[in-house]
Write a protein that holds these residues in place. Structure first.
Motif, PDB file in Angstrom:
ATOM      1  N   TYR A  59       0.840  -1.200   0.000  1.00 33.80           N
ATOM      2  CA  TYR A  59       0.000   0.000   0.000  1.00 33.80           C
ATOM      3  C   TYR A  59       0.874   1.249   0.000  1.00 33.80           C
ATOM      4  O   TYR A  59       1.988   1.246   0.540  1.00 33.80           O
ATOM      5  CB  TYR A  59      -0.883   0.039   1.245  1.00 33.80           C
ATOM      6  CG  TYR A  59      -1.896  -1.059   1.344  1.00 33.80           C
ATOM      7  CD1 TYR A  59      -1.657  -2.174   2.135  1.00 33.80           C
ATOM      8  CD2 TYR A  59      -3.101  -0.984   0.653  1.00 33.80           C
ATOM      9  CE1 TYR A  59      -2.584  -3.191   2.239  1.00 33.80           C
ATOM     10  CE2 TYR A  59      -4.045  -2.002   0.750  1.00 33.80           C
ATOM     11  CZ  TYR A  59      -3.773  -3.096   1.540  1.00 33.80           C
ATOM     12  OH  TYR A  59      -4.697  -4.108   1.636  1.00 33.80           O
ATOM     13  N   ILE A  69      -6.994  -3.917  -0.251  1.00 33.93           N
ATOM     14  CA  ILE A  69      -7.161  -4.512  -1.581  1.00 33.93           C
ATOM     15  C   ILE A  69      -7.386  -6.007  -1.406  1.00 33.93           C
ATOM     16  O   ILE A  69      -6.771  -6.640  -0.525  1.00 33.93           O
ATOM     17  CB  ILE A  69      -5.937  -4.227  -2.481  1.00 33.93           C
ATOM     18  CG1 ILE A  69      -6.204  -4.641  -3.921  1.00 33.93           C
ATOM     19  CG2 ILE A  69      -4.684  -4.899  -1.942  1.00 33.93           C
ATOM     20  CD1 ILE A  69      -5.128  -4.192  -4.913  1.00 33.93           C
ATOM     21  N   GLN A  80     -11.286  -2.821  -3.717  1.00 36.47           N
ATOM     22  CA  GLN A  80     -10.560  -1.962  -2.784  1.00 36.47           C
ATOM     23  C   GLN A  80     -11.567  -1.354  -1.817  1.00 36.47           C
ATOM     24  O   GLN A  80     -12.404  -0.539  -2.221  1.00 36.47           O
ATOM     25  CB  GLN A  80      -9.789  -0.874  -3.513  1.00 36.47           C
ATOM     26  CG  GLN A  80      -9.052   0.071  -2.574  1.00 36.47           C
ATOM     27  CD  GLN A  80      -8.003   0.887  -3.298  1.00 36.47           C
ATOM     28  OE1 GLN A  80      -6.863   0.471  -3.466  1.00 36.47           O
ATOM     29  NE2 GLN A  80      -8.383   2.070  -3.745  1.00 36.47           N
TER      30      GLN A  80
END
Length: 115
Positions: A59, A69, A80
Motif C-alpha cells: 500500500y 485490496i 478496494q
C-alpha cells in the motif's frame, strides 16, 4: 485484449467508506499483479495498492490502515475497500493489470469526498 471495468465510485462524506471493484475480462489470476492507482486533478497518477498473483500486497503510505485490496475469485474482481476517507483522497481511481508484456488500464471511477 484485456478489458478492465471499475465501479463503486461516488460521493461520500469525510470519514465514510466506499468499495471499488474492478472486473477483468480475463482471469484475475492470469496477471502478474493487479493494482489500484489514483489521479487527482493536476497531479500524477500514483499507486495506491497492489496485489501480486501470489497474494503479496503493498500500500501507499497515505492509505495504510484505511484501504484494503482484495480478490474475489468467484466474481473475478479485484476490490478496494476504502475506509476513513479523507479530503485528500478524492481522485479518479484506476484499475491496472500487468504482466511482462501487458499493461492494461480501466477507464477509472471518480471518488469525491465532502467535508
Amino acid at each position: 485484449q484485456v478489458q478492465l471495468v471499475e465501479s463503486g465510485g461516488g460521493l461520500v462524506q469525510a470519514g465514510g467508506s466506499l468499495r471499488l471493484s474492478c472486473a477483468a475480462s480475463g482471469s484475475i489470476f492470469s496477471f502478474d499483479a493487479m493494482a489500484w492507482y489514483r489521479q487527482a486533478p493536476g497531479k500524477q497518477r500514483d499507486l495506491v495498492a497492489i496485489i501480486s498473483r501470489g497474494g503479496s500486497i503493498s500500500y501507499a503510505d497515505s492509505v495504510k490502515g484505511r484501504f484494503t485490496i482484495s480478490r474475489d475469485s468467484a466474481k473475478n474482481t479485484v476490490d478496494q475497500q476504502m475506509n476513513s476517507l479523507k479530503p485528500e483522497d478524492p481522485a479518479v481511481y484506476y484499475c491496472n493489470a500487468r504482466t511482462l508484456t501487458l499493461d492494461a488500464w480501466g477507464q477509472g471511477t471518480l471518488v469525491a469526498v465532502s467535508s
